[in-house]
Write an enzyme that holds these catalytic residues in place. Structure first.
Site, PDB file in Angstrom:
ATOM      1  N   SER A 243       8.279 -51.643  61.520  1.00 18.88           N
ATOM      2  CA  SER A 243       8.105 -52.078  59.990  1.00 18.88           C
ATOM      3  C   SER A 243       6.858 -52.339  59.588  1.00 18.88           C
ATOM      4  O   SER A 243       5.873 -52.900  60.296  1.00 18.88           O
ATOM      5  CB  SER A 243       9.120 -53.175  59.957  1.00 18.88           C
ATOM      6  OG  SER A 243       9.163 -53.793  58.688  1.00 18.88           O
TER       7      SER A 243
ATOM      8  N   LYS B 180       8.933 -56.809  65.426  1.00 22.55           N
ATOM      9  CA  LYS B 180       8.295 -55.515  64.676  1.00 22.55           C
ATOM     10  C   LYS B 180       6.866 -55.226  65.283  1.00 22.55           C
ATOM     11  O   LYS B 180       6.637 -53.887  65.707  1.00 22.55           O
ATOM     12  CB  LYS B 180       8.480 -55.058  63.287  1.00 22.55           C
ATOM     13  CG  LYS B 180       9.787 -55.041  62.966  1.00 22.55           C
ATOM     14  CD  LYS B 180      10.816 -54.009  63.474  1.00 22.55           C
ATOM     15  CE  LYS B 180      12.101 -53.886  62.982  1.00 22.55           C
ATOM     16  NZ  LYS B 180      12.697 -52.554  63.377  1.00 22.55           N
TER      17      LYS B 180
ATOM     18  N   ASN C 202      15.808 -46.218  66.354  1.00 24.68           N
ATOM     19  CA  ASN C 202      15.891 -46.879  65.091  1.00 24.68           C
ATOM     20  C   ASN C 202      16.553 -48.182  64.916  1.00 24.68           C
ATOM     21  O   ASN C 202      16.296 -48.838  63.775  1.00 24.68           O
ATOM     22  CB  ASN C 202      16.086 -45.610  64.120  1.00 24.68           C
ATOM     23  CG  ASN C 202      16.511 -46.326  62.816  1.00 24.68           C
ATOM     24  OD1 ASN C 202      15.614 -46.394  61.931  1.00 24.68           O
ATOM     25  ND2 ASN C 202      17.810 -46.304  62.499  1.00 24.68           N
TER      26      ASN C 202
ATOM     27  N   ILE D   7      18.944 -45.584  57.374  1.00 23.90           N
ATOM     28  CA  ILE D   7      17.615 -45.026  57.715  1.00 23.90           C
ATOM     29  C   ILE D   7      17.949 -43.985  58.663  1.00 23.90           C
ATOM     30  O   ILE D   7      18.089 -42.523  58.544  1.00 23.90           O
ATOM     31  CB  ILE D   7      16.330 -45.551  57.904  1.00 23.90           C
ATOM     32  CG1 ILE D   7      15.812 -46.524  56.787  1.00 23.90           C
ATOM     33  CG2 ILE D   7      15.405 -44.835  58.628  1.00 23.90           C
ATOM     34  CD1 ILE D   7      14.853 -47.637  57.372  1.00 23.90           C
TER      35      ILE D   7
ATOM     36  N   TYR E 167      12.000 -61.152  63.037  1.00 23.95           N
ATOM     37  CA  TYR E 167      11.952 -59.976  62.417  1.00 23.95           C
ATOM     38  C   TYR E 167      10.439 -59.404  62.701  1.00 23.95           C
ATOM     39  O   TYR E 167      10.106 -58.501  63.394  1.00 23.95           O
ATOM     40  CB  TYR E 167      12.180 -59.914  61.198  1.00 23.95           C
ATOM     41  CG  TYR E 167      12.542 -58.158  60.811  1.00 23.95           C
ATOM     42  CD1 TYR E 167      13.699 -57.632  61.161  1.00 23.95           C
ATOM     43  CD2 TYR E 167      11.551 -57.730  60.064  1.00 23.95           C
ATOM     44  CE1 TYR E 167      13.752 -56.201  60.713  1.00 23.95           C
ATOM     45  CE2 TYR E 167      11.407 -56.343  59.651  1.00 23.95           C
ATOM     46  CZ  TYR E 167      12.644 -55.690  59.881  1.00 23.95           C
ATOM     47  OH  TYR E 167      12.961 -54.438  59.584  1.00 23.95           O
TER      48      TYR E 167
ATOM     49  N   THR F 114      18.703 -49.270  51.858  1.00 23.43           N
ATOM     50  CA  THR F 114      19.639 -49.235  52.440  1.00 23.43           C
ATOM     51  C   THR F 114      20.392 -50.361  52.606  1.00 23.43           C
ATOM     52  O   THR F 114      20.499 -51.244  51.920  1.00 23.43           O
ATOM     53  CB  THR F 114      19.133 -49.023  54.112  1.00 23.43           C
ATOM     54  OG1 THR F 114      18.735 -50.498  54.449  1.00 23.43           O
ATOM     55  CG2 THR F 114      17.948 -48.193  54.185  1.00 23.43           C
TER      56      THR F 114
HETATM   57  P1  NDP Z   1      21.102 -50.659  58.571  1.00 22.29           P
HETATM   58  O1  NDP Z   1      21.286 -52.289  58.650  1.00 22.29           O
HETATM   59  O2  NDP Z   1      21.337 -50.173  57.428  1.00 22.29           O
HETATM   60  O3  NDP Z   1      21.624 -49.782  59.532  1.00 22.29           O
HETATM   61  C1  NDP Z   1      21.024 -50.325  60.901  1.00 22.29           C
HETATM   62  C2  NDP Z   1      22.215 -49.555  61.945  1.00 22.29           C
HETATM   63  O4  NDP Z   1      21.834 -50.049  63.202  1.00 22.29           O
HETATM   64  C3  NDP Z   1      23.722 -50.154  61.619  1.00 22.29           C
HETATM   65  O5  NDP Z   1      24.406 -48.958  61.790  1.00 22.29           O
HETATM   66  C4  NDP Z   1      23.841 -51.138  62.538  1.00 22.29           C
HETATM   67  O6  NDP Z   1      25.192 -51.473  62.937  1.00 22.29           O
HETATM   68  C5  NDP Z   1      23.079 -50.437  63.877  1.00 22.29           C
HETATM   69  N1  NDP Z   1      22.758 -51.427  64.833  1.00 22.29           N
HETATM   70  C6  NDP Z   1      22.544 -52.720  64.678  1.00 22.29           C
HETATM   71  N2  NDP Z   1      22.348 -53.268  65.953  1.00 22.29           N
HETATM   72  C7  NDP Z   1      22.548 -52.441  66.709  1.00 22.29           C
HETATM   73  C8  NDP Z   1      22.842 -52.464  68.130  1.00 22.29           C
HETATM   74  N3  NDP Z   1      22.795 -53.574  68.918  1.00 22.29           N
HETATM   75  N4  NDP Z   1      23.147 -51.284  69.061  1.00 22.29           N
HETATM   76  C9  NDP Z   1      23.372 -50.066  68.204  1.00 22.29           C
HETATM   77  N5  NDP Z   1      23.267 -49.888  66.872  1.00 22.29           N
HETATM   78  C10 NDP Z   1      23.020 -51.110  66.141  1.00 22.29           C
HETATM   79  O7  NDP Z   1      19.487 -50.929  58.602  1.00 22.29           O
HETATM   80  P2  NDP Z   1      18.382 -50.066  57.943  1.00 22.29           P
HETATM   81  O8  NDP Z   1      18.643 -48.547  58.071  1.00 22.29           O
HETATM   82  O9  NDP Z   1      17.902 -50.545  56.731  1.00 22.29           O
HETATM   83  O10 NDP Z   1      17.118 -50.068  59.159  1.00 22.29           O
HETATM   84  C11 NDP Z   1      17.079 -49.215  60.232  1.00 22.29           C
HETATM   85  C12 NDP Z   1      15.670 -49.595  60.976  1.00 22.29           C
HETATM   86  O11 NDP Z   1      14.432 -49.764  59.980  1.00 22.29           O
HETATM   87  C13 NDP Z   1      15.824 -50.888  61.545  1.00 22.29           C
HETATM   88  O12 NDP Z   1      15.076 -51.083  62.647  1.00 22.29           O
HETATM   89  C14 NDP Z   1      15.067 -51.794  60.331  1.00 22.29           C
HETATM   90  O13 NDP Z   1      14.471 -52.916  61.037  1.00 22.29           O
HETATM   91  C15 NDP Z   1      13.996 -50.846  59.967  1.00 22.29           C
HETATM   92  N6  NDP Z   1      13.397 -51.108  58.674  1.00 22.29           N
HETATM   93  C16 NDP Z   1      14.135 -51.176  57.570  1.00 22.29           C
HETATM   94  C17 NDP Z   1      13.584 -51.252  56.420  1.00 22.29           C
HETATM   95  C18 NDP Z   1      14.504 -51.549  55.245  1.00 22.29           C
HETATM   96  O14 NDP Z   1      13.940 -52.013  54.190  1.00 22.29           O
HETATM   97  N7  NDP Z   1      15.722 -51.280  55.049  1.00 22.29           N
HETATM   98  C19 NDP Z   1      12.000 -51.821  56.319  1.00 22.29           C
HETATM   99  C20 NDP Z   1      11.338 -51.615  57.610  1.00 22.29           C
HETATM  100  C21 NDP Z   1      11.914 -51.001  58.777  1.00 22.29           C
HETATM  101  P3  NDP Z   1      26.012 -52.503  62.075  1.00 22.29           P
HETATM  102  O15 NDP Z   1      26.007 -52.075  60.862  1.00 22.29           O
HETATM  103  O16 NDP Z   1      27.220 -52.691  63.008  1.00 22.29           O
HETATM  104  O17 NDP Z   1      25.032 -53.850  62.393  1.00 22.29           O
END
Ligand code: NDP
Length: 254
Positions: free
Chosen positions: A146, A165, A93, A22, A161, A196
């Site tokens: 979320s 959230k 995010n 996202i 989770y 994603t």
């Molecule tokens: P992804 O896992 O695809 O992307 C998340 C990104 O955040 C990755 O690049 C990850 O790095 C990075 N990240 C994780 N931990 C940290 C940290 N401690 N510091 C900095 N960066 C970090 O997730 P999504 O894009 O799917 O999700 C994005 C947001 O949306 C999240 O908050 C998720 O909870 C929320 N969300 C997602 C939904 C979905 O269906 N996908 C639904 C509802 C909410 P790395 O890959 O190394 O872990």
């Protein structure tokens, strides 16, 4: 008139977790709306930033930053402000998810999720709010919560989770009120199941089960969150703060 309202031209937006999913998708839309881009991610997002800069003719920078580490956040934010000349908007995010039966769960799994999803959101919002307010600047924040803040997903078990959230939604409202008279608006989006890397890790059987419960009959594309984020970060929403905008293909409506 309308174009100006939604424009982010002249602004710089910080996106956490912007190297994939996202965050990466929305970063491109924010750049298309005219914003310069700063990405904080656990991984090196330099290539992502370079691609965005080239495609949308904006400035973009990337910093390896763990959102659970307040010292690292402060250092990266100082460096970003110095390089970009300031920050105006935050798409807060980054998030993770760990599924598991509560009876069997290890304390470190609970702590890991709450640490990124709730504490991380707080640490970045605090540093960003501090920067804005001590510099007499106005700004906008969109946190990623979320639909799991409002409902309990099934069949996977993910209390850490869901609870983290729910915390993000109420933190959003709390900061919105605290900073209401400072010109800092704080809102959040609550996506439903989106396509994603995070959800691609799950089995096809589980994703099909989710889809069978979504009134729209499909998962969302991350692009379908862009309108909500741009609305909340831009001058199109100048009288809106403390809102939780649910974008979930009707999942939580039924
Ligand atoms: P992804 O896992 O695809 O992307 C998340 C990104 O955040 C990755 O690049 C990850 O790095 C990075 N990240 C994780 N931990 C940290 C940290 N401690 N510091 C900095 N960066 C970090 O997730 P999504 O894009 O799917 O999700 C994005 C947001 O949306 C999240 O908050 C998720 O909870 C929320 N969300 C997602 C939904 C979905 O269906 N996908 C639904 C509802 C909410 P790395 O890959 O190394 O872990």
């Amino acid at each position: 008139m309308l174009k100006n309202m939604f424009s982010l031209k002249g602004k710089t937006t910080l996106i956490t977790g912007g190297n994939q999913g996202i965050g990466k998708c929305i970063a491109r839309y924010l750049a298309d709306a005219g914003s310069d881009i700063v990405i904080f991610d656990l991984n090196d997002a330099t290539k992502t930033a370079e691609n965005i800069a080239e495609e949308f003719q904006v400035r973009a920078a990337a910093y390896i930053c763990d959102v659970t580490n307040p010292t690292m956040i402060k250092e990266c934010m100082n460096a970003a402000v110095k390089k970009m000349g300031g920050l105006d908007c935050l798409f807060n995010n980054a998030g993770i998810s760990i599924h598991g039966d509560t009876i069997e769960a290890k304390p470190e799994d609970w702590l890991a999720v709450v640490n990124v999803n709730l504490n991380g959101i707080y640490h970045v919002a605090q540093a960003f709010g501090r920067y804005l307010i001590t510099n007499g600047k106005k700004g906008t924040i969109v946190n990623t919560a979320s639909m799991s803040a409002s409902i309990v997903n099934i069949p996977q078990i993910q209390p850490s989770y869901n609870a983290s959230k729910a915390g993000v939604v109420h933190l959003t409202k709390s900061l919105a009120v605290e900073w209401a008279d400072k010109g800092v608006r704080v809102n959040c989006i609550s996506p439903g199941y989106m396509k994603t890397e995070m959800t691609a890790r799950e089995t096809k059987e589980l994703r099909d089960l989710w889809i069978s419960k979504i009134p729209f009959g499909r998962m969302g594309e991350p692009d379908e969150l862009a309108g909500a984020v741009i609305y909340l970060l831009s001058d199109a929403s100048t009288y809106t703060s403390g809102l939780d905008m649910i974008v979930d293909g009707c999942y939580t409506v039924v």
